[in-house]
Design a protein around this motif. Structure first.
Motif, PDB file in Angstrom:
ATOM      1  N   PHE A  77       0.828  -1.202   0.000  1.00 40.42           N
ATOM      2  CA  PHE A  77       0.000   0.000   0.000  1.00 40.42           C
ATOM      3  C   PHE A  77       0.865   1.257   0.000  1.00 40.42           C
ATOM      4  N   PHE A  78       1.838   1.326   0.887  1.00 33.76           N
ATOM      5  CA  PHE A  78       2.664   2.528   0.961  1.00 33.76           C
ATOM      6  C   PHE A  78       3.601   2.649  -0.242  1.00 33.76           C
ATOM      7  N   ARG A  79       4.138   1.551  -0.704  1.00 32.56           N
ATOM      8  CA  ARG A  79       5.063   1.629  -1.840  1.00 32.56           C
ATOM      9  C   ARG A  79       4.380   2.073  -3.122  1.00 32.56           C
ATOM     10  N   THR A  80       3.145   1.633  -3.319  1.00 29.90           N
ATOM     11  CA  THR A  80       2.460   1.949  -4.566  1.00 29.90           C
ATOM     12  C   THR A  80       1.613   3.212  -4.482  1.00 29.90           C
ATOM     13  N   THR A  81       0.993   3.448  -3.316  1.00 33.91           N
ATOM     14  CA  THR A  81       0.064   4.572  -3.178  1.00 33.91           C
ATOM     15  C   THR A  81       0.714   5.800  -2.560  1.00 33.91           C
ATOM     16  N   LEU A  82       1.639   5.593  -1.647  1.00 29.75           N
ATOM     17  CA  LEU A  82       2.283   6.693  -0.932  1.00 29.75           C
ATOM     18  C   LEU A  82       3.803   6.531  -1.006  1.00 29.75           C
ATOM     19  N   PHE A 108       5.295  -2.616  11.874  1.00 28.93           N
ATOM     20  CA  PHE A 108       5.387  -1.869  10.615  1.00 28.93           C
ATOM     21  C   PHE A 108       5.312  -0.375  10.916  1.00 28.93           C
ATOM     22  N   ILE A 109       6.256   0.396  10.378  1.00 32.65           N
ATOM     23  CA  ILE A 109       6.336   1.833  10.644  1.00 32.65           C
ATOM     24  C   ILE A 109       6.451   2.576   9.319  1.00 32.65           C
ATOM     25  N   ALA A 110       5.605   3.559   9.103  1.00 34.71           N
ATOM     26  CA  ALA A 110       5.667   4.418   7.914  1.00 34.71           C
ATOM     27  C   ALA A 110       5.698   5.872   8.365  1.00 34.71           C
ATOM     28  N   THR A 111       6.603   6.645   7.761  1.00 36.82           N
ATOM     29  CA  THR A 111       6.829   8.014   8.216  1.00 36.82           C
ATOM     30  C   THR A 111       6.927   8.953   7.034  1.00 36.82           C
ATOM     31  N   ARG A 112       6.363  10.130   7.188  1.00 31.49           N
ATOM     32  CA  ARG A 112       6.581  11.187   6.195  1.00 31.49           C
ATOM     33  C   ARG A 112       6.910  12.484   6.921  1.00 31.49           C
ATOM     34  N   ASP A 113       8.094  13.012   6.632  1.00 28.02           N
ATOM     35  CA  ASP A 113       8.575  14.257   7.212  1.00 28.02           C
ATOM     36  C   ASP A 113       8.713  15.320   6.135  1.00 28.02           C
ATOM     37  N   PRO A 114       8.746  16.605   6.522  1.00 29.08           N
ATOM     38  CA  PRO A 114       9.005  17.648   5.534  1.00 29.08           C
ATOM     39  C   PRO A 114      10.302  17.368   4.785  1.00 29.08           C
ATOM     40  N   PRO A 115      10.340  17.609   3.473  1.00 24.25           N
ATOM     41  CA  PRO A 115      11.519  17.235   2.682  1.00 24.25           C
ATOM     42  C   PRO A 115      12.794  17.970   3.072  1.00 24.25           C
ATOM     43  N   TRP A 116      12.667  19.106   3.721  1.00 26.77           N
ATOM     44  CA  TRP A 116      13.847  19.868   4.111  1.00 26.77           C
ATOM     45  C   TRP A 116      14.333  19.524   5.521  1.00 26.77           C
ATOM     46  N   ALA A 117      13.585  18.716   6.236  1.00 22.28           N
ATOM     47  CA  ALA A 117      13.866  18.491   7.652  1.00 22.28           C
ATOM     48  C   ALA A 117      15.074  17.587   7.863  1.00 22.28           C
ATOM     49  N   GLN A 118      15.829  17.874   8.909  1.00 25.40           N
ATOM     50  CA  GLN A 118      16.955  17.051   9.307  1.00 25.40           C
ATOM     51  C   GLN A 118      16.501  15.984  10.292  1.00 25.40           C
ATOM     52  N   ILE A 119      17.182  14.863  10.308  1.00 28.16           N
ATOM     53  CA  ILE A 119      16.848  13.791  11.225  1.00 28.16           C
ATOM     54  C   ILE A 119      16.941  14.282  12.665  1.00 28.16           C
ATOM     55  N   ASP A 161      -2.340  12.952   1.979  1.00 25.84           N
ATOM     56  CA  ASP A 161      -0.974  12.977   1.462  1.00 25.84           C
ATOM     57  C   ASP A 161      -0.755  14.045   0.400  1.00 25.84           C
ATOM     58  N   ALA A 162      -1.684  14.167  -0.545  1.00 24.44           N
ATOM     59  CA  ALA A 162      -1.520  15.164  -1.605  1.00 24.44           C
ATOM     60  C   ALA A 162      -1.552  16.577  -1.041  1.00 24.44           C
ATOM     61  N   ALA A 163      -2.431  16.825  -0.067  1.00 22.32           N
ATOM     62  CA  ALA A 163      -2.496  18.146   0.562  1.00 22.32           C
ATOM     63  C   ALA A 163      -1.213  18.442   1.327  1.00 22.32           C
ATOM     64  N   LEU A 164      -0.676  17.438   1.983  1.00 29.81           N
ATOM     65  CA  LEU A 164       0.582  17.617   2.704  1.00 29.81           C
ATOM     66  C   LEU A 164       1.705  17.961   1.733  1.00 29.81           C
ATOM     67  N   ASP A 165       1.753  17.274   0.611  1.00 32.55           N
ATOM     68  CA  ASP A 165       2.755  17.547  -0.412  1.00 32.55           C
ATOM     69  C   ASP A 165       2.591  18.963  -0.959  1.00 32.55           C
ATOM     70  N   LYS A 166       1.355  19.358  -1.185  1.00 36.68           N
ATOM     71  CA  LYS A 166       1.071  20.690  -1.719  1.00 36.68           C
ATOM     72  C   LYS A 166       1.508  21.779  -0.748  1.00 36.68           C
ATOM     73  N   LYS A 167       1.258  21.553   0.533  1.00 40.25           N
ATOM     74  CA  LYS A 167       1.651  22.528   1.539  1.00 40.25           C
ATOM     75  C   LYS A 167       3.159  22.665   1.609  1.00 40.25           C
ATOM     76  N   TRP A 168       3.843  21.553   1.704  1.00 41.38           N
ATOM     77  CA  TRP A 168       5.302  21.602   1.841  1.00 41.38           C
ATOM     78  C   TRP A 168       5.963  22.200   0.599  1.00 41.38           C
ATOM     79  N   THR A 169       5.424  21.891  -0.572  1.00 40.72           N
ATOM     80  CA  THR A 169       5.951  22.473  -1.809  1.00 40.72           C
ATOM     81  C   THR A 169       5.758  23.987  -1.810  1.00 40.72           C
ATOM     82  N   ALA A 170       4.589  24.449  -1.383  1.00 40.10           N
ATOM     83  CA  ALA A 170       4.314  25.885  -1.344  1.00 40.10           C
ATOM     84  C   ALA A 170       5.248  26.604  -0.374  1.00 40.10           C
ATOM     85  N   LEU A 171       5.472  26.011   0.786  1.00 45.25           N
ATOM     86  CA  LEU A 171       6.358  26.631   1.765  1.00 45.25           C
ATOM     87  C   LEU A 171       7.780  26.732   1.233  1.00 45.25           C
TER      88      LEU A 171
END
Length: 396
Positions: A77-82, A108-119, A161-171
């Motif tokens: 699910f995560f590999r294909t959809t997210l 099972f653990i799935a994570t999404r962080d802002p693309p600019w964020a440091q660990i 997920d799409a809204a999260l992507d849209k927000k982070w891209t806009a920022l």
């Protein structure tokens, strides 16, 4: 989970100790237009062939082929959809009262962080359910316990997920990400080994939760990180269990997260007022929304996957269907807890509430695709409010 009244004083003491650790947060509410337009699961919750729910509705005792099949379902699910989510499996083994050999447990653990964020610099809303099923009675499926909660979480994260992507891209495009007062991500945990193999004890239960809490407590981020460990980066641990029966009763157990519980209660009321719920009962699910934080239900009686995390200082919001003097739903731990006995309108409504809660927590208002008419009405108003909100976040 188990309803038990042993060691209540210990758990209550731990809860009271948490009261000094967290201040109440605030986030932007979703508009009525956004609530009404949130994606619905539709046929994906069909118990026979639905893409999200049906693959989980099988026996899935830890270490068995059914457990592996469900774990693969999550991964696919995560590999294909997210595909932008990071997925991992945390492994552990333990002996059980039913086996002399070590039994494997896989979280099972799935994570999404802002693309600019440091660990180590991201705090995460964490949505949790267990995916294993009981070994007895033979053939036990566990629809409410907890196949349906897993599917609810999958629908929620797919929906935002799409809204999260849209927000982070806009920022990033506006150069505002460098001025935010904190990084916020989202995390999903499907825990293995919640159920007892023989009889619920401190060692015959919560196998996966105990292993993961210990592992993350011992795993340190780089020295200059905002957070010390993966546990400390959890802003809220939202555990879903025994959800999917009709007319649920959800109590509030923890003072420091009562405000988040009240936010869920408000979302329920708003969905109902907008006629966006499929269920028709006027009885509230979140029955403690009007209670003062000092008059909440004592939490020590319900043993569940949150306990190892609570003991290590994680903020908990426990969403479990339990009514005083009535107990858990009637199908609990019986062979009748299967797909056929799920109330599908309730399951779908739960998925909408969880979706909206996650969207508000991550401040996604304005980033969902809206019907054209609603978008046209709100463009100017939203642009002005968004500019004010982002300006406040950039202030030192």
């Amino acid at each position: 989970m188990l309803l038990a009244y042993r060691n209540v004083s210990v758990i209550v003491s731990l809860c009271l100790g948490l009261l000094m650790l967290t201040s109440v947060q605030a986030y932007e509410k979703l508009s009525d237009e956004t609530l009404s337009a949130l994606p619905r699961p539709n046929s994906d919750f069909n118990i026979h062939n639905g893409a999200l729910l049906s693959p989980i509705l099988q026996t899935r005792v830890p270490g068995t082929p059914g457990s592996t099949a469900v774990l693969n379902h999550f991964a696919d699910f995560f590999r294909t959809t997210l595909p932008k989510w990071k997925i991992e499996v945390q492994n552990s083994t333990s002996k059980t009262p039913m086996s002399k050999k070590e039994v494997p447990f896989k979280n099972f653990i799935a994570t999404r962080d802002p693309p600019w964020a440091q660990i180590g610099d991201v705090e995460r809303l964490t949505l949790v359910a267990h995916y294993d099923s009981k070994i007895e009675p033979k053939g036990f499926i566990g629809g409410i316990d907890s196949a349906a909660p897993c599917a609810m979480i999958m629908h929620a994260v797919r929906s935002i997920d799409a809204a999260l992507d849209k927000k982070w891209t806009a920022l990033q495009q506006q150069g505002l990400n460098d001025f935010l007062d904190g990084e916020h991500g989202i995390q999903v945990i499907f825990l293995d080994g919640e159920e007892a193999f023989k009889e619920w004890t401190a060692t015959d239960s919560l196998y996966g939760a105990r292993a993961l809490a210990t592992h993350w407590d011992d795993q340190f981020y780089p020295a200059m990180s905002e957070f010390k460990t993966p546990l400390s980066s959890i802003s809220l641990f939202v555990l879903l269990d025994l959800l999917g029966a009709t007319n649920p009763t959800i109590l509030s157990y923890y003072e420091t997260t009562h405000w988040a519980y009240q936010s869920l209660g408000e979302l329920e009321k708003r969905f109902k007022s907008l006629k966006q719920f499929k269920t028709s009962s006027s009885s509230p699910w979140f029955v403690d929304t009007e209670k003062d934080v000092h008059n909440l239900t004592p939490s020590g009686g319900i043993q569940d996957d949150h306990i190892p995390f609570l003991a290590k200082g994680v903020e908990i919001l426990h969403l479990i269907d339990f009514a005083p003097f009535k107990g858990f739903p009637s199908v609990w731990h019986t062979i009748d807890d299967d797909g056929e006995h799920l109330d599908m309108d309730t399951v779908e409504d739960w998925s909408m509430v969880v979706t909206a809660f996650a969207a508000e927590w991550l401040e996604l208002e304005g980033y969902f695709d809206q019907p054209k008419a609603a978008t046209a009405r709100r463009d100017e108003e939203y642009a002005a409010s968004e500019a004010i909100r982002l300006n406040k976040k950039t202030e030192l």
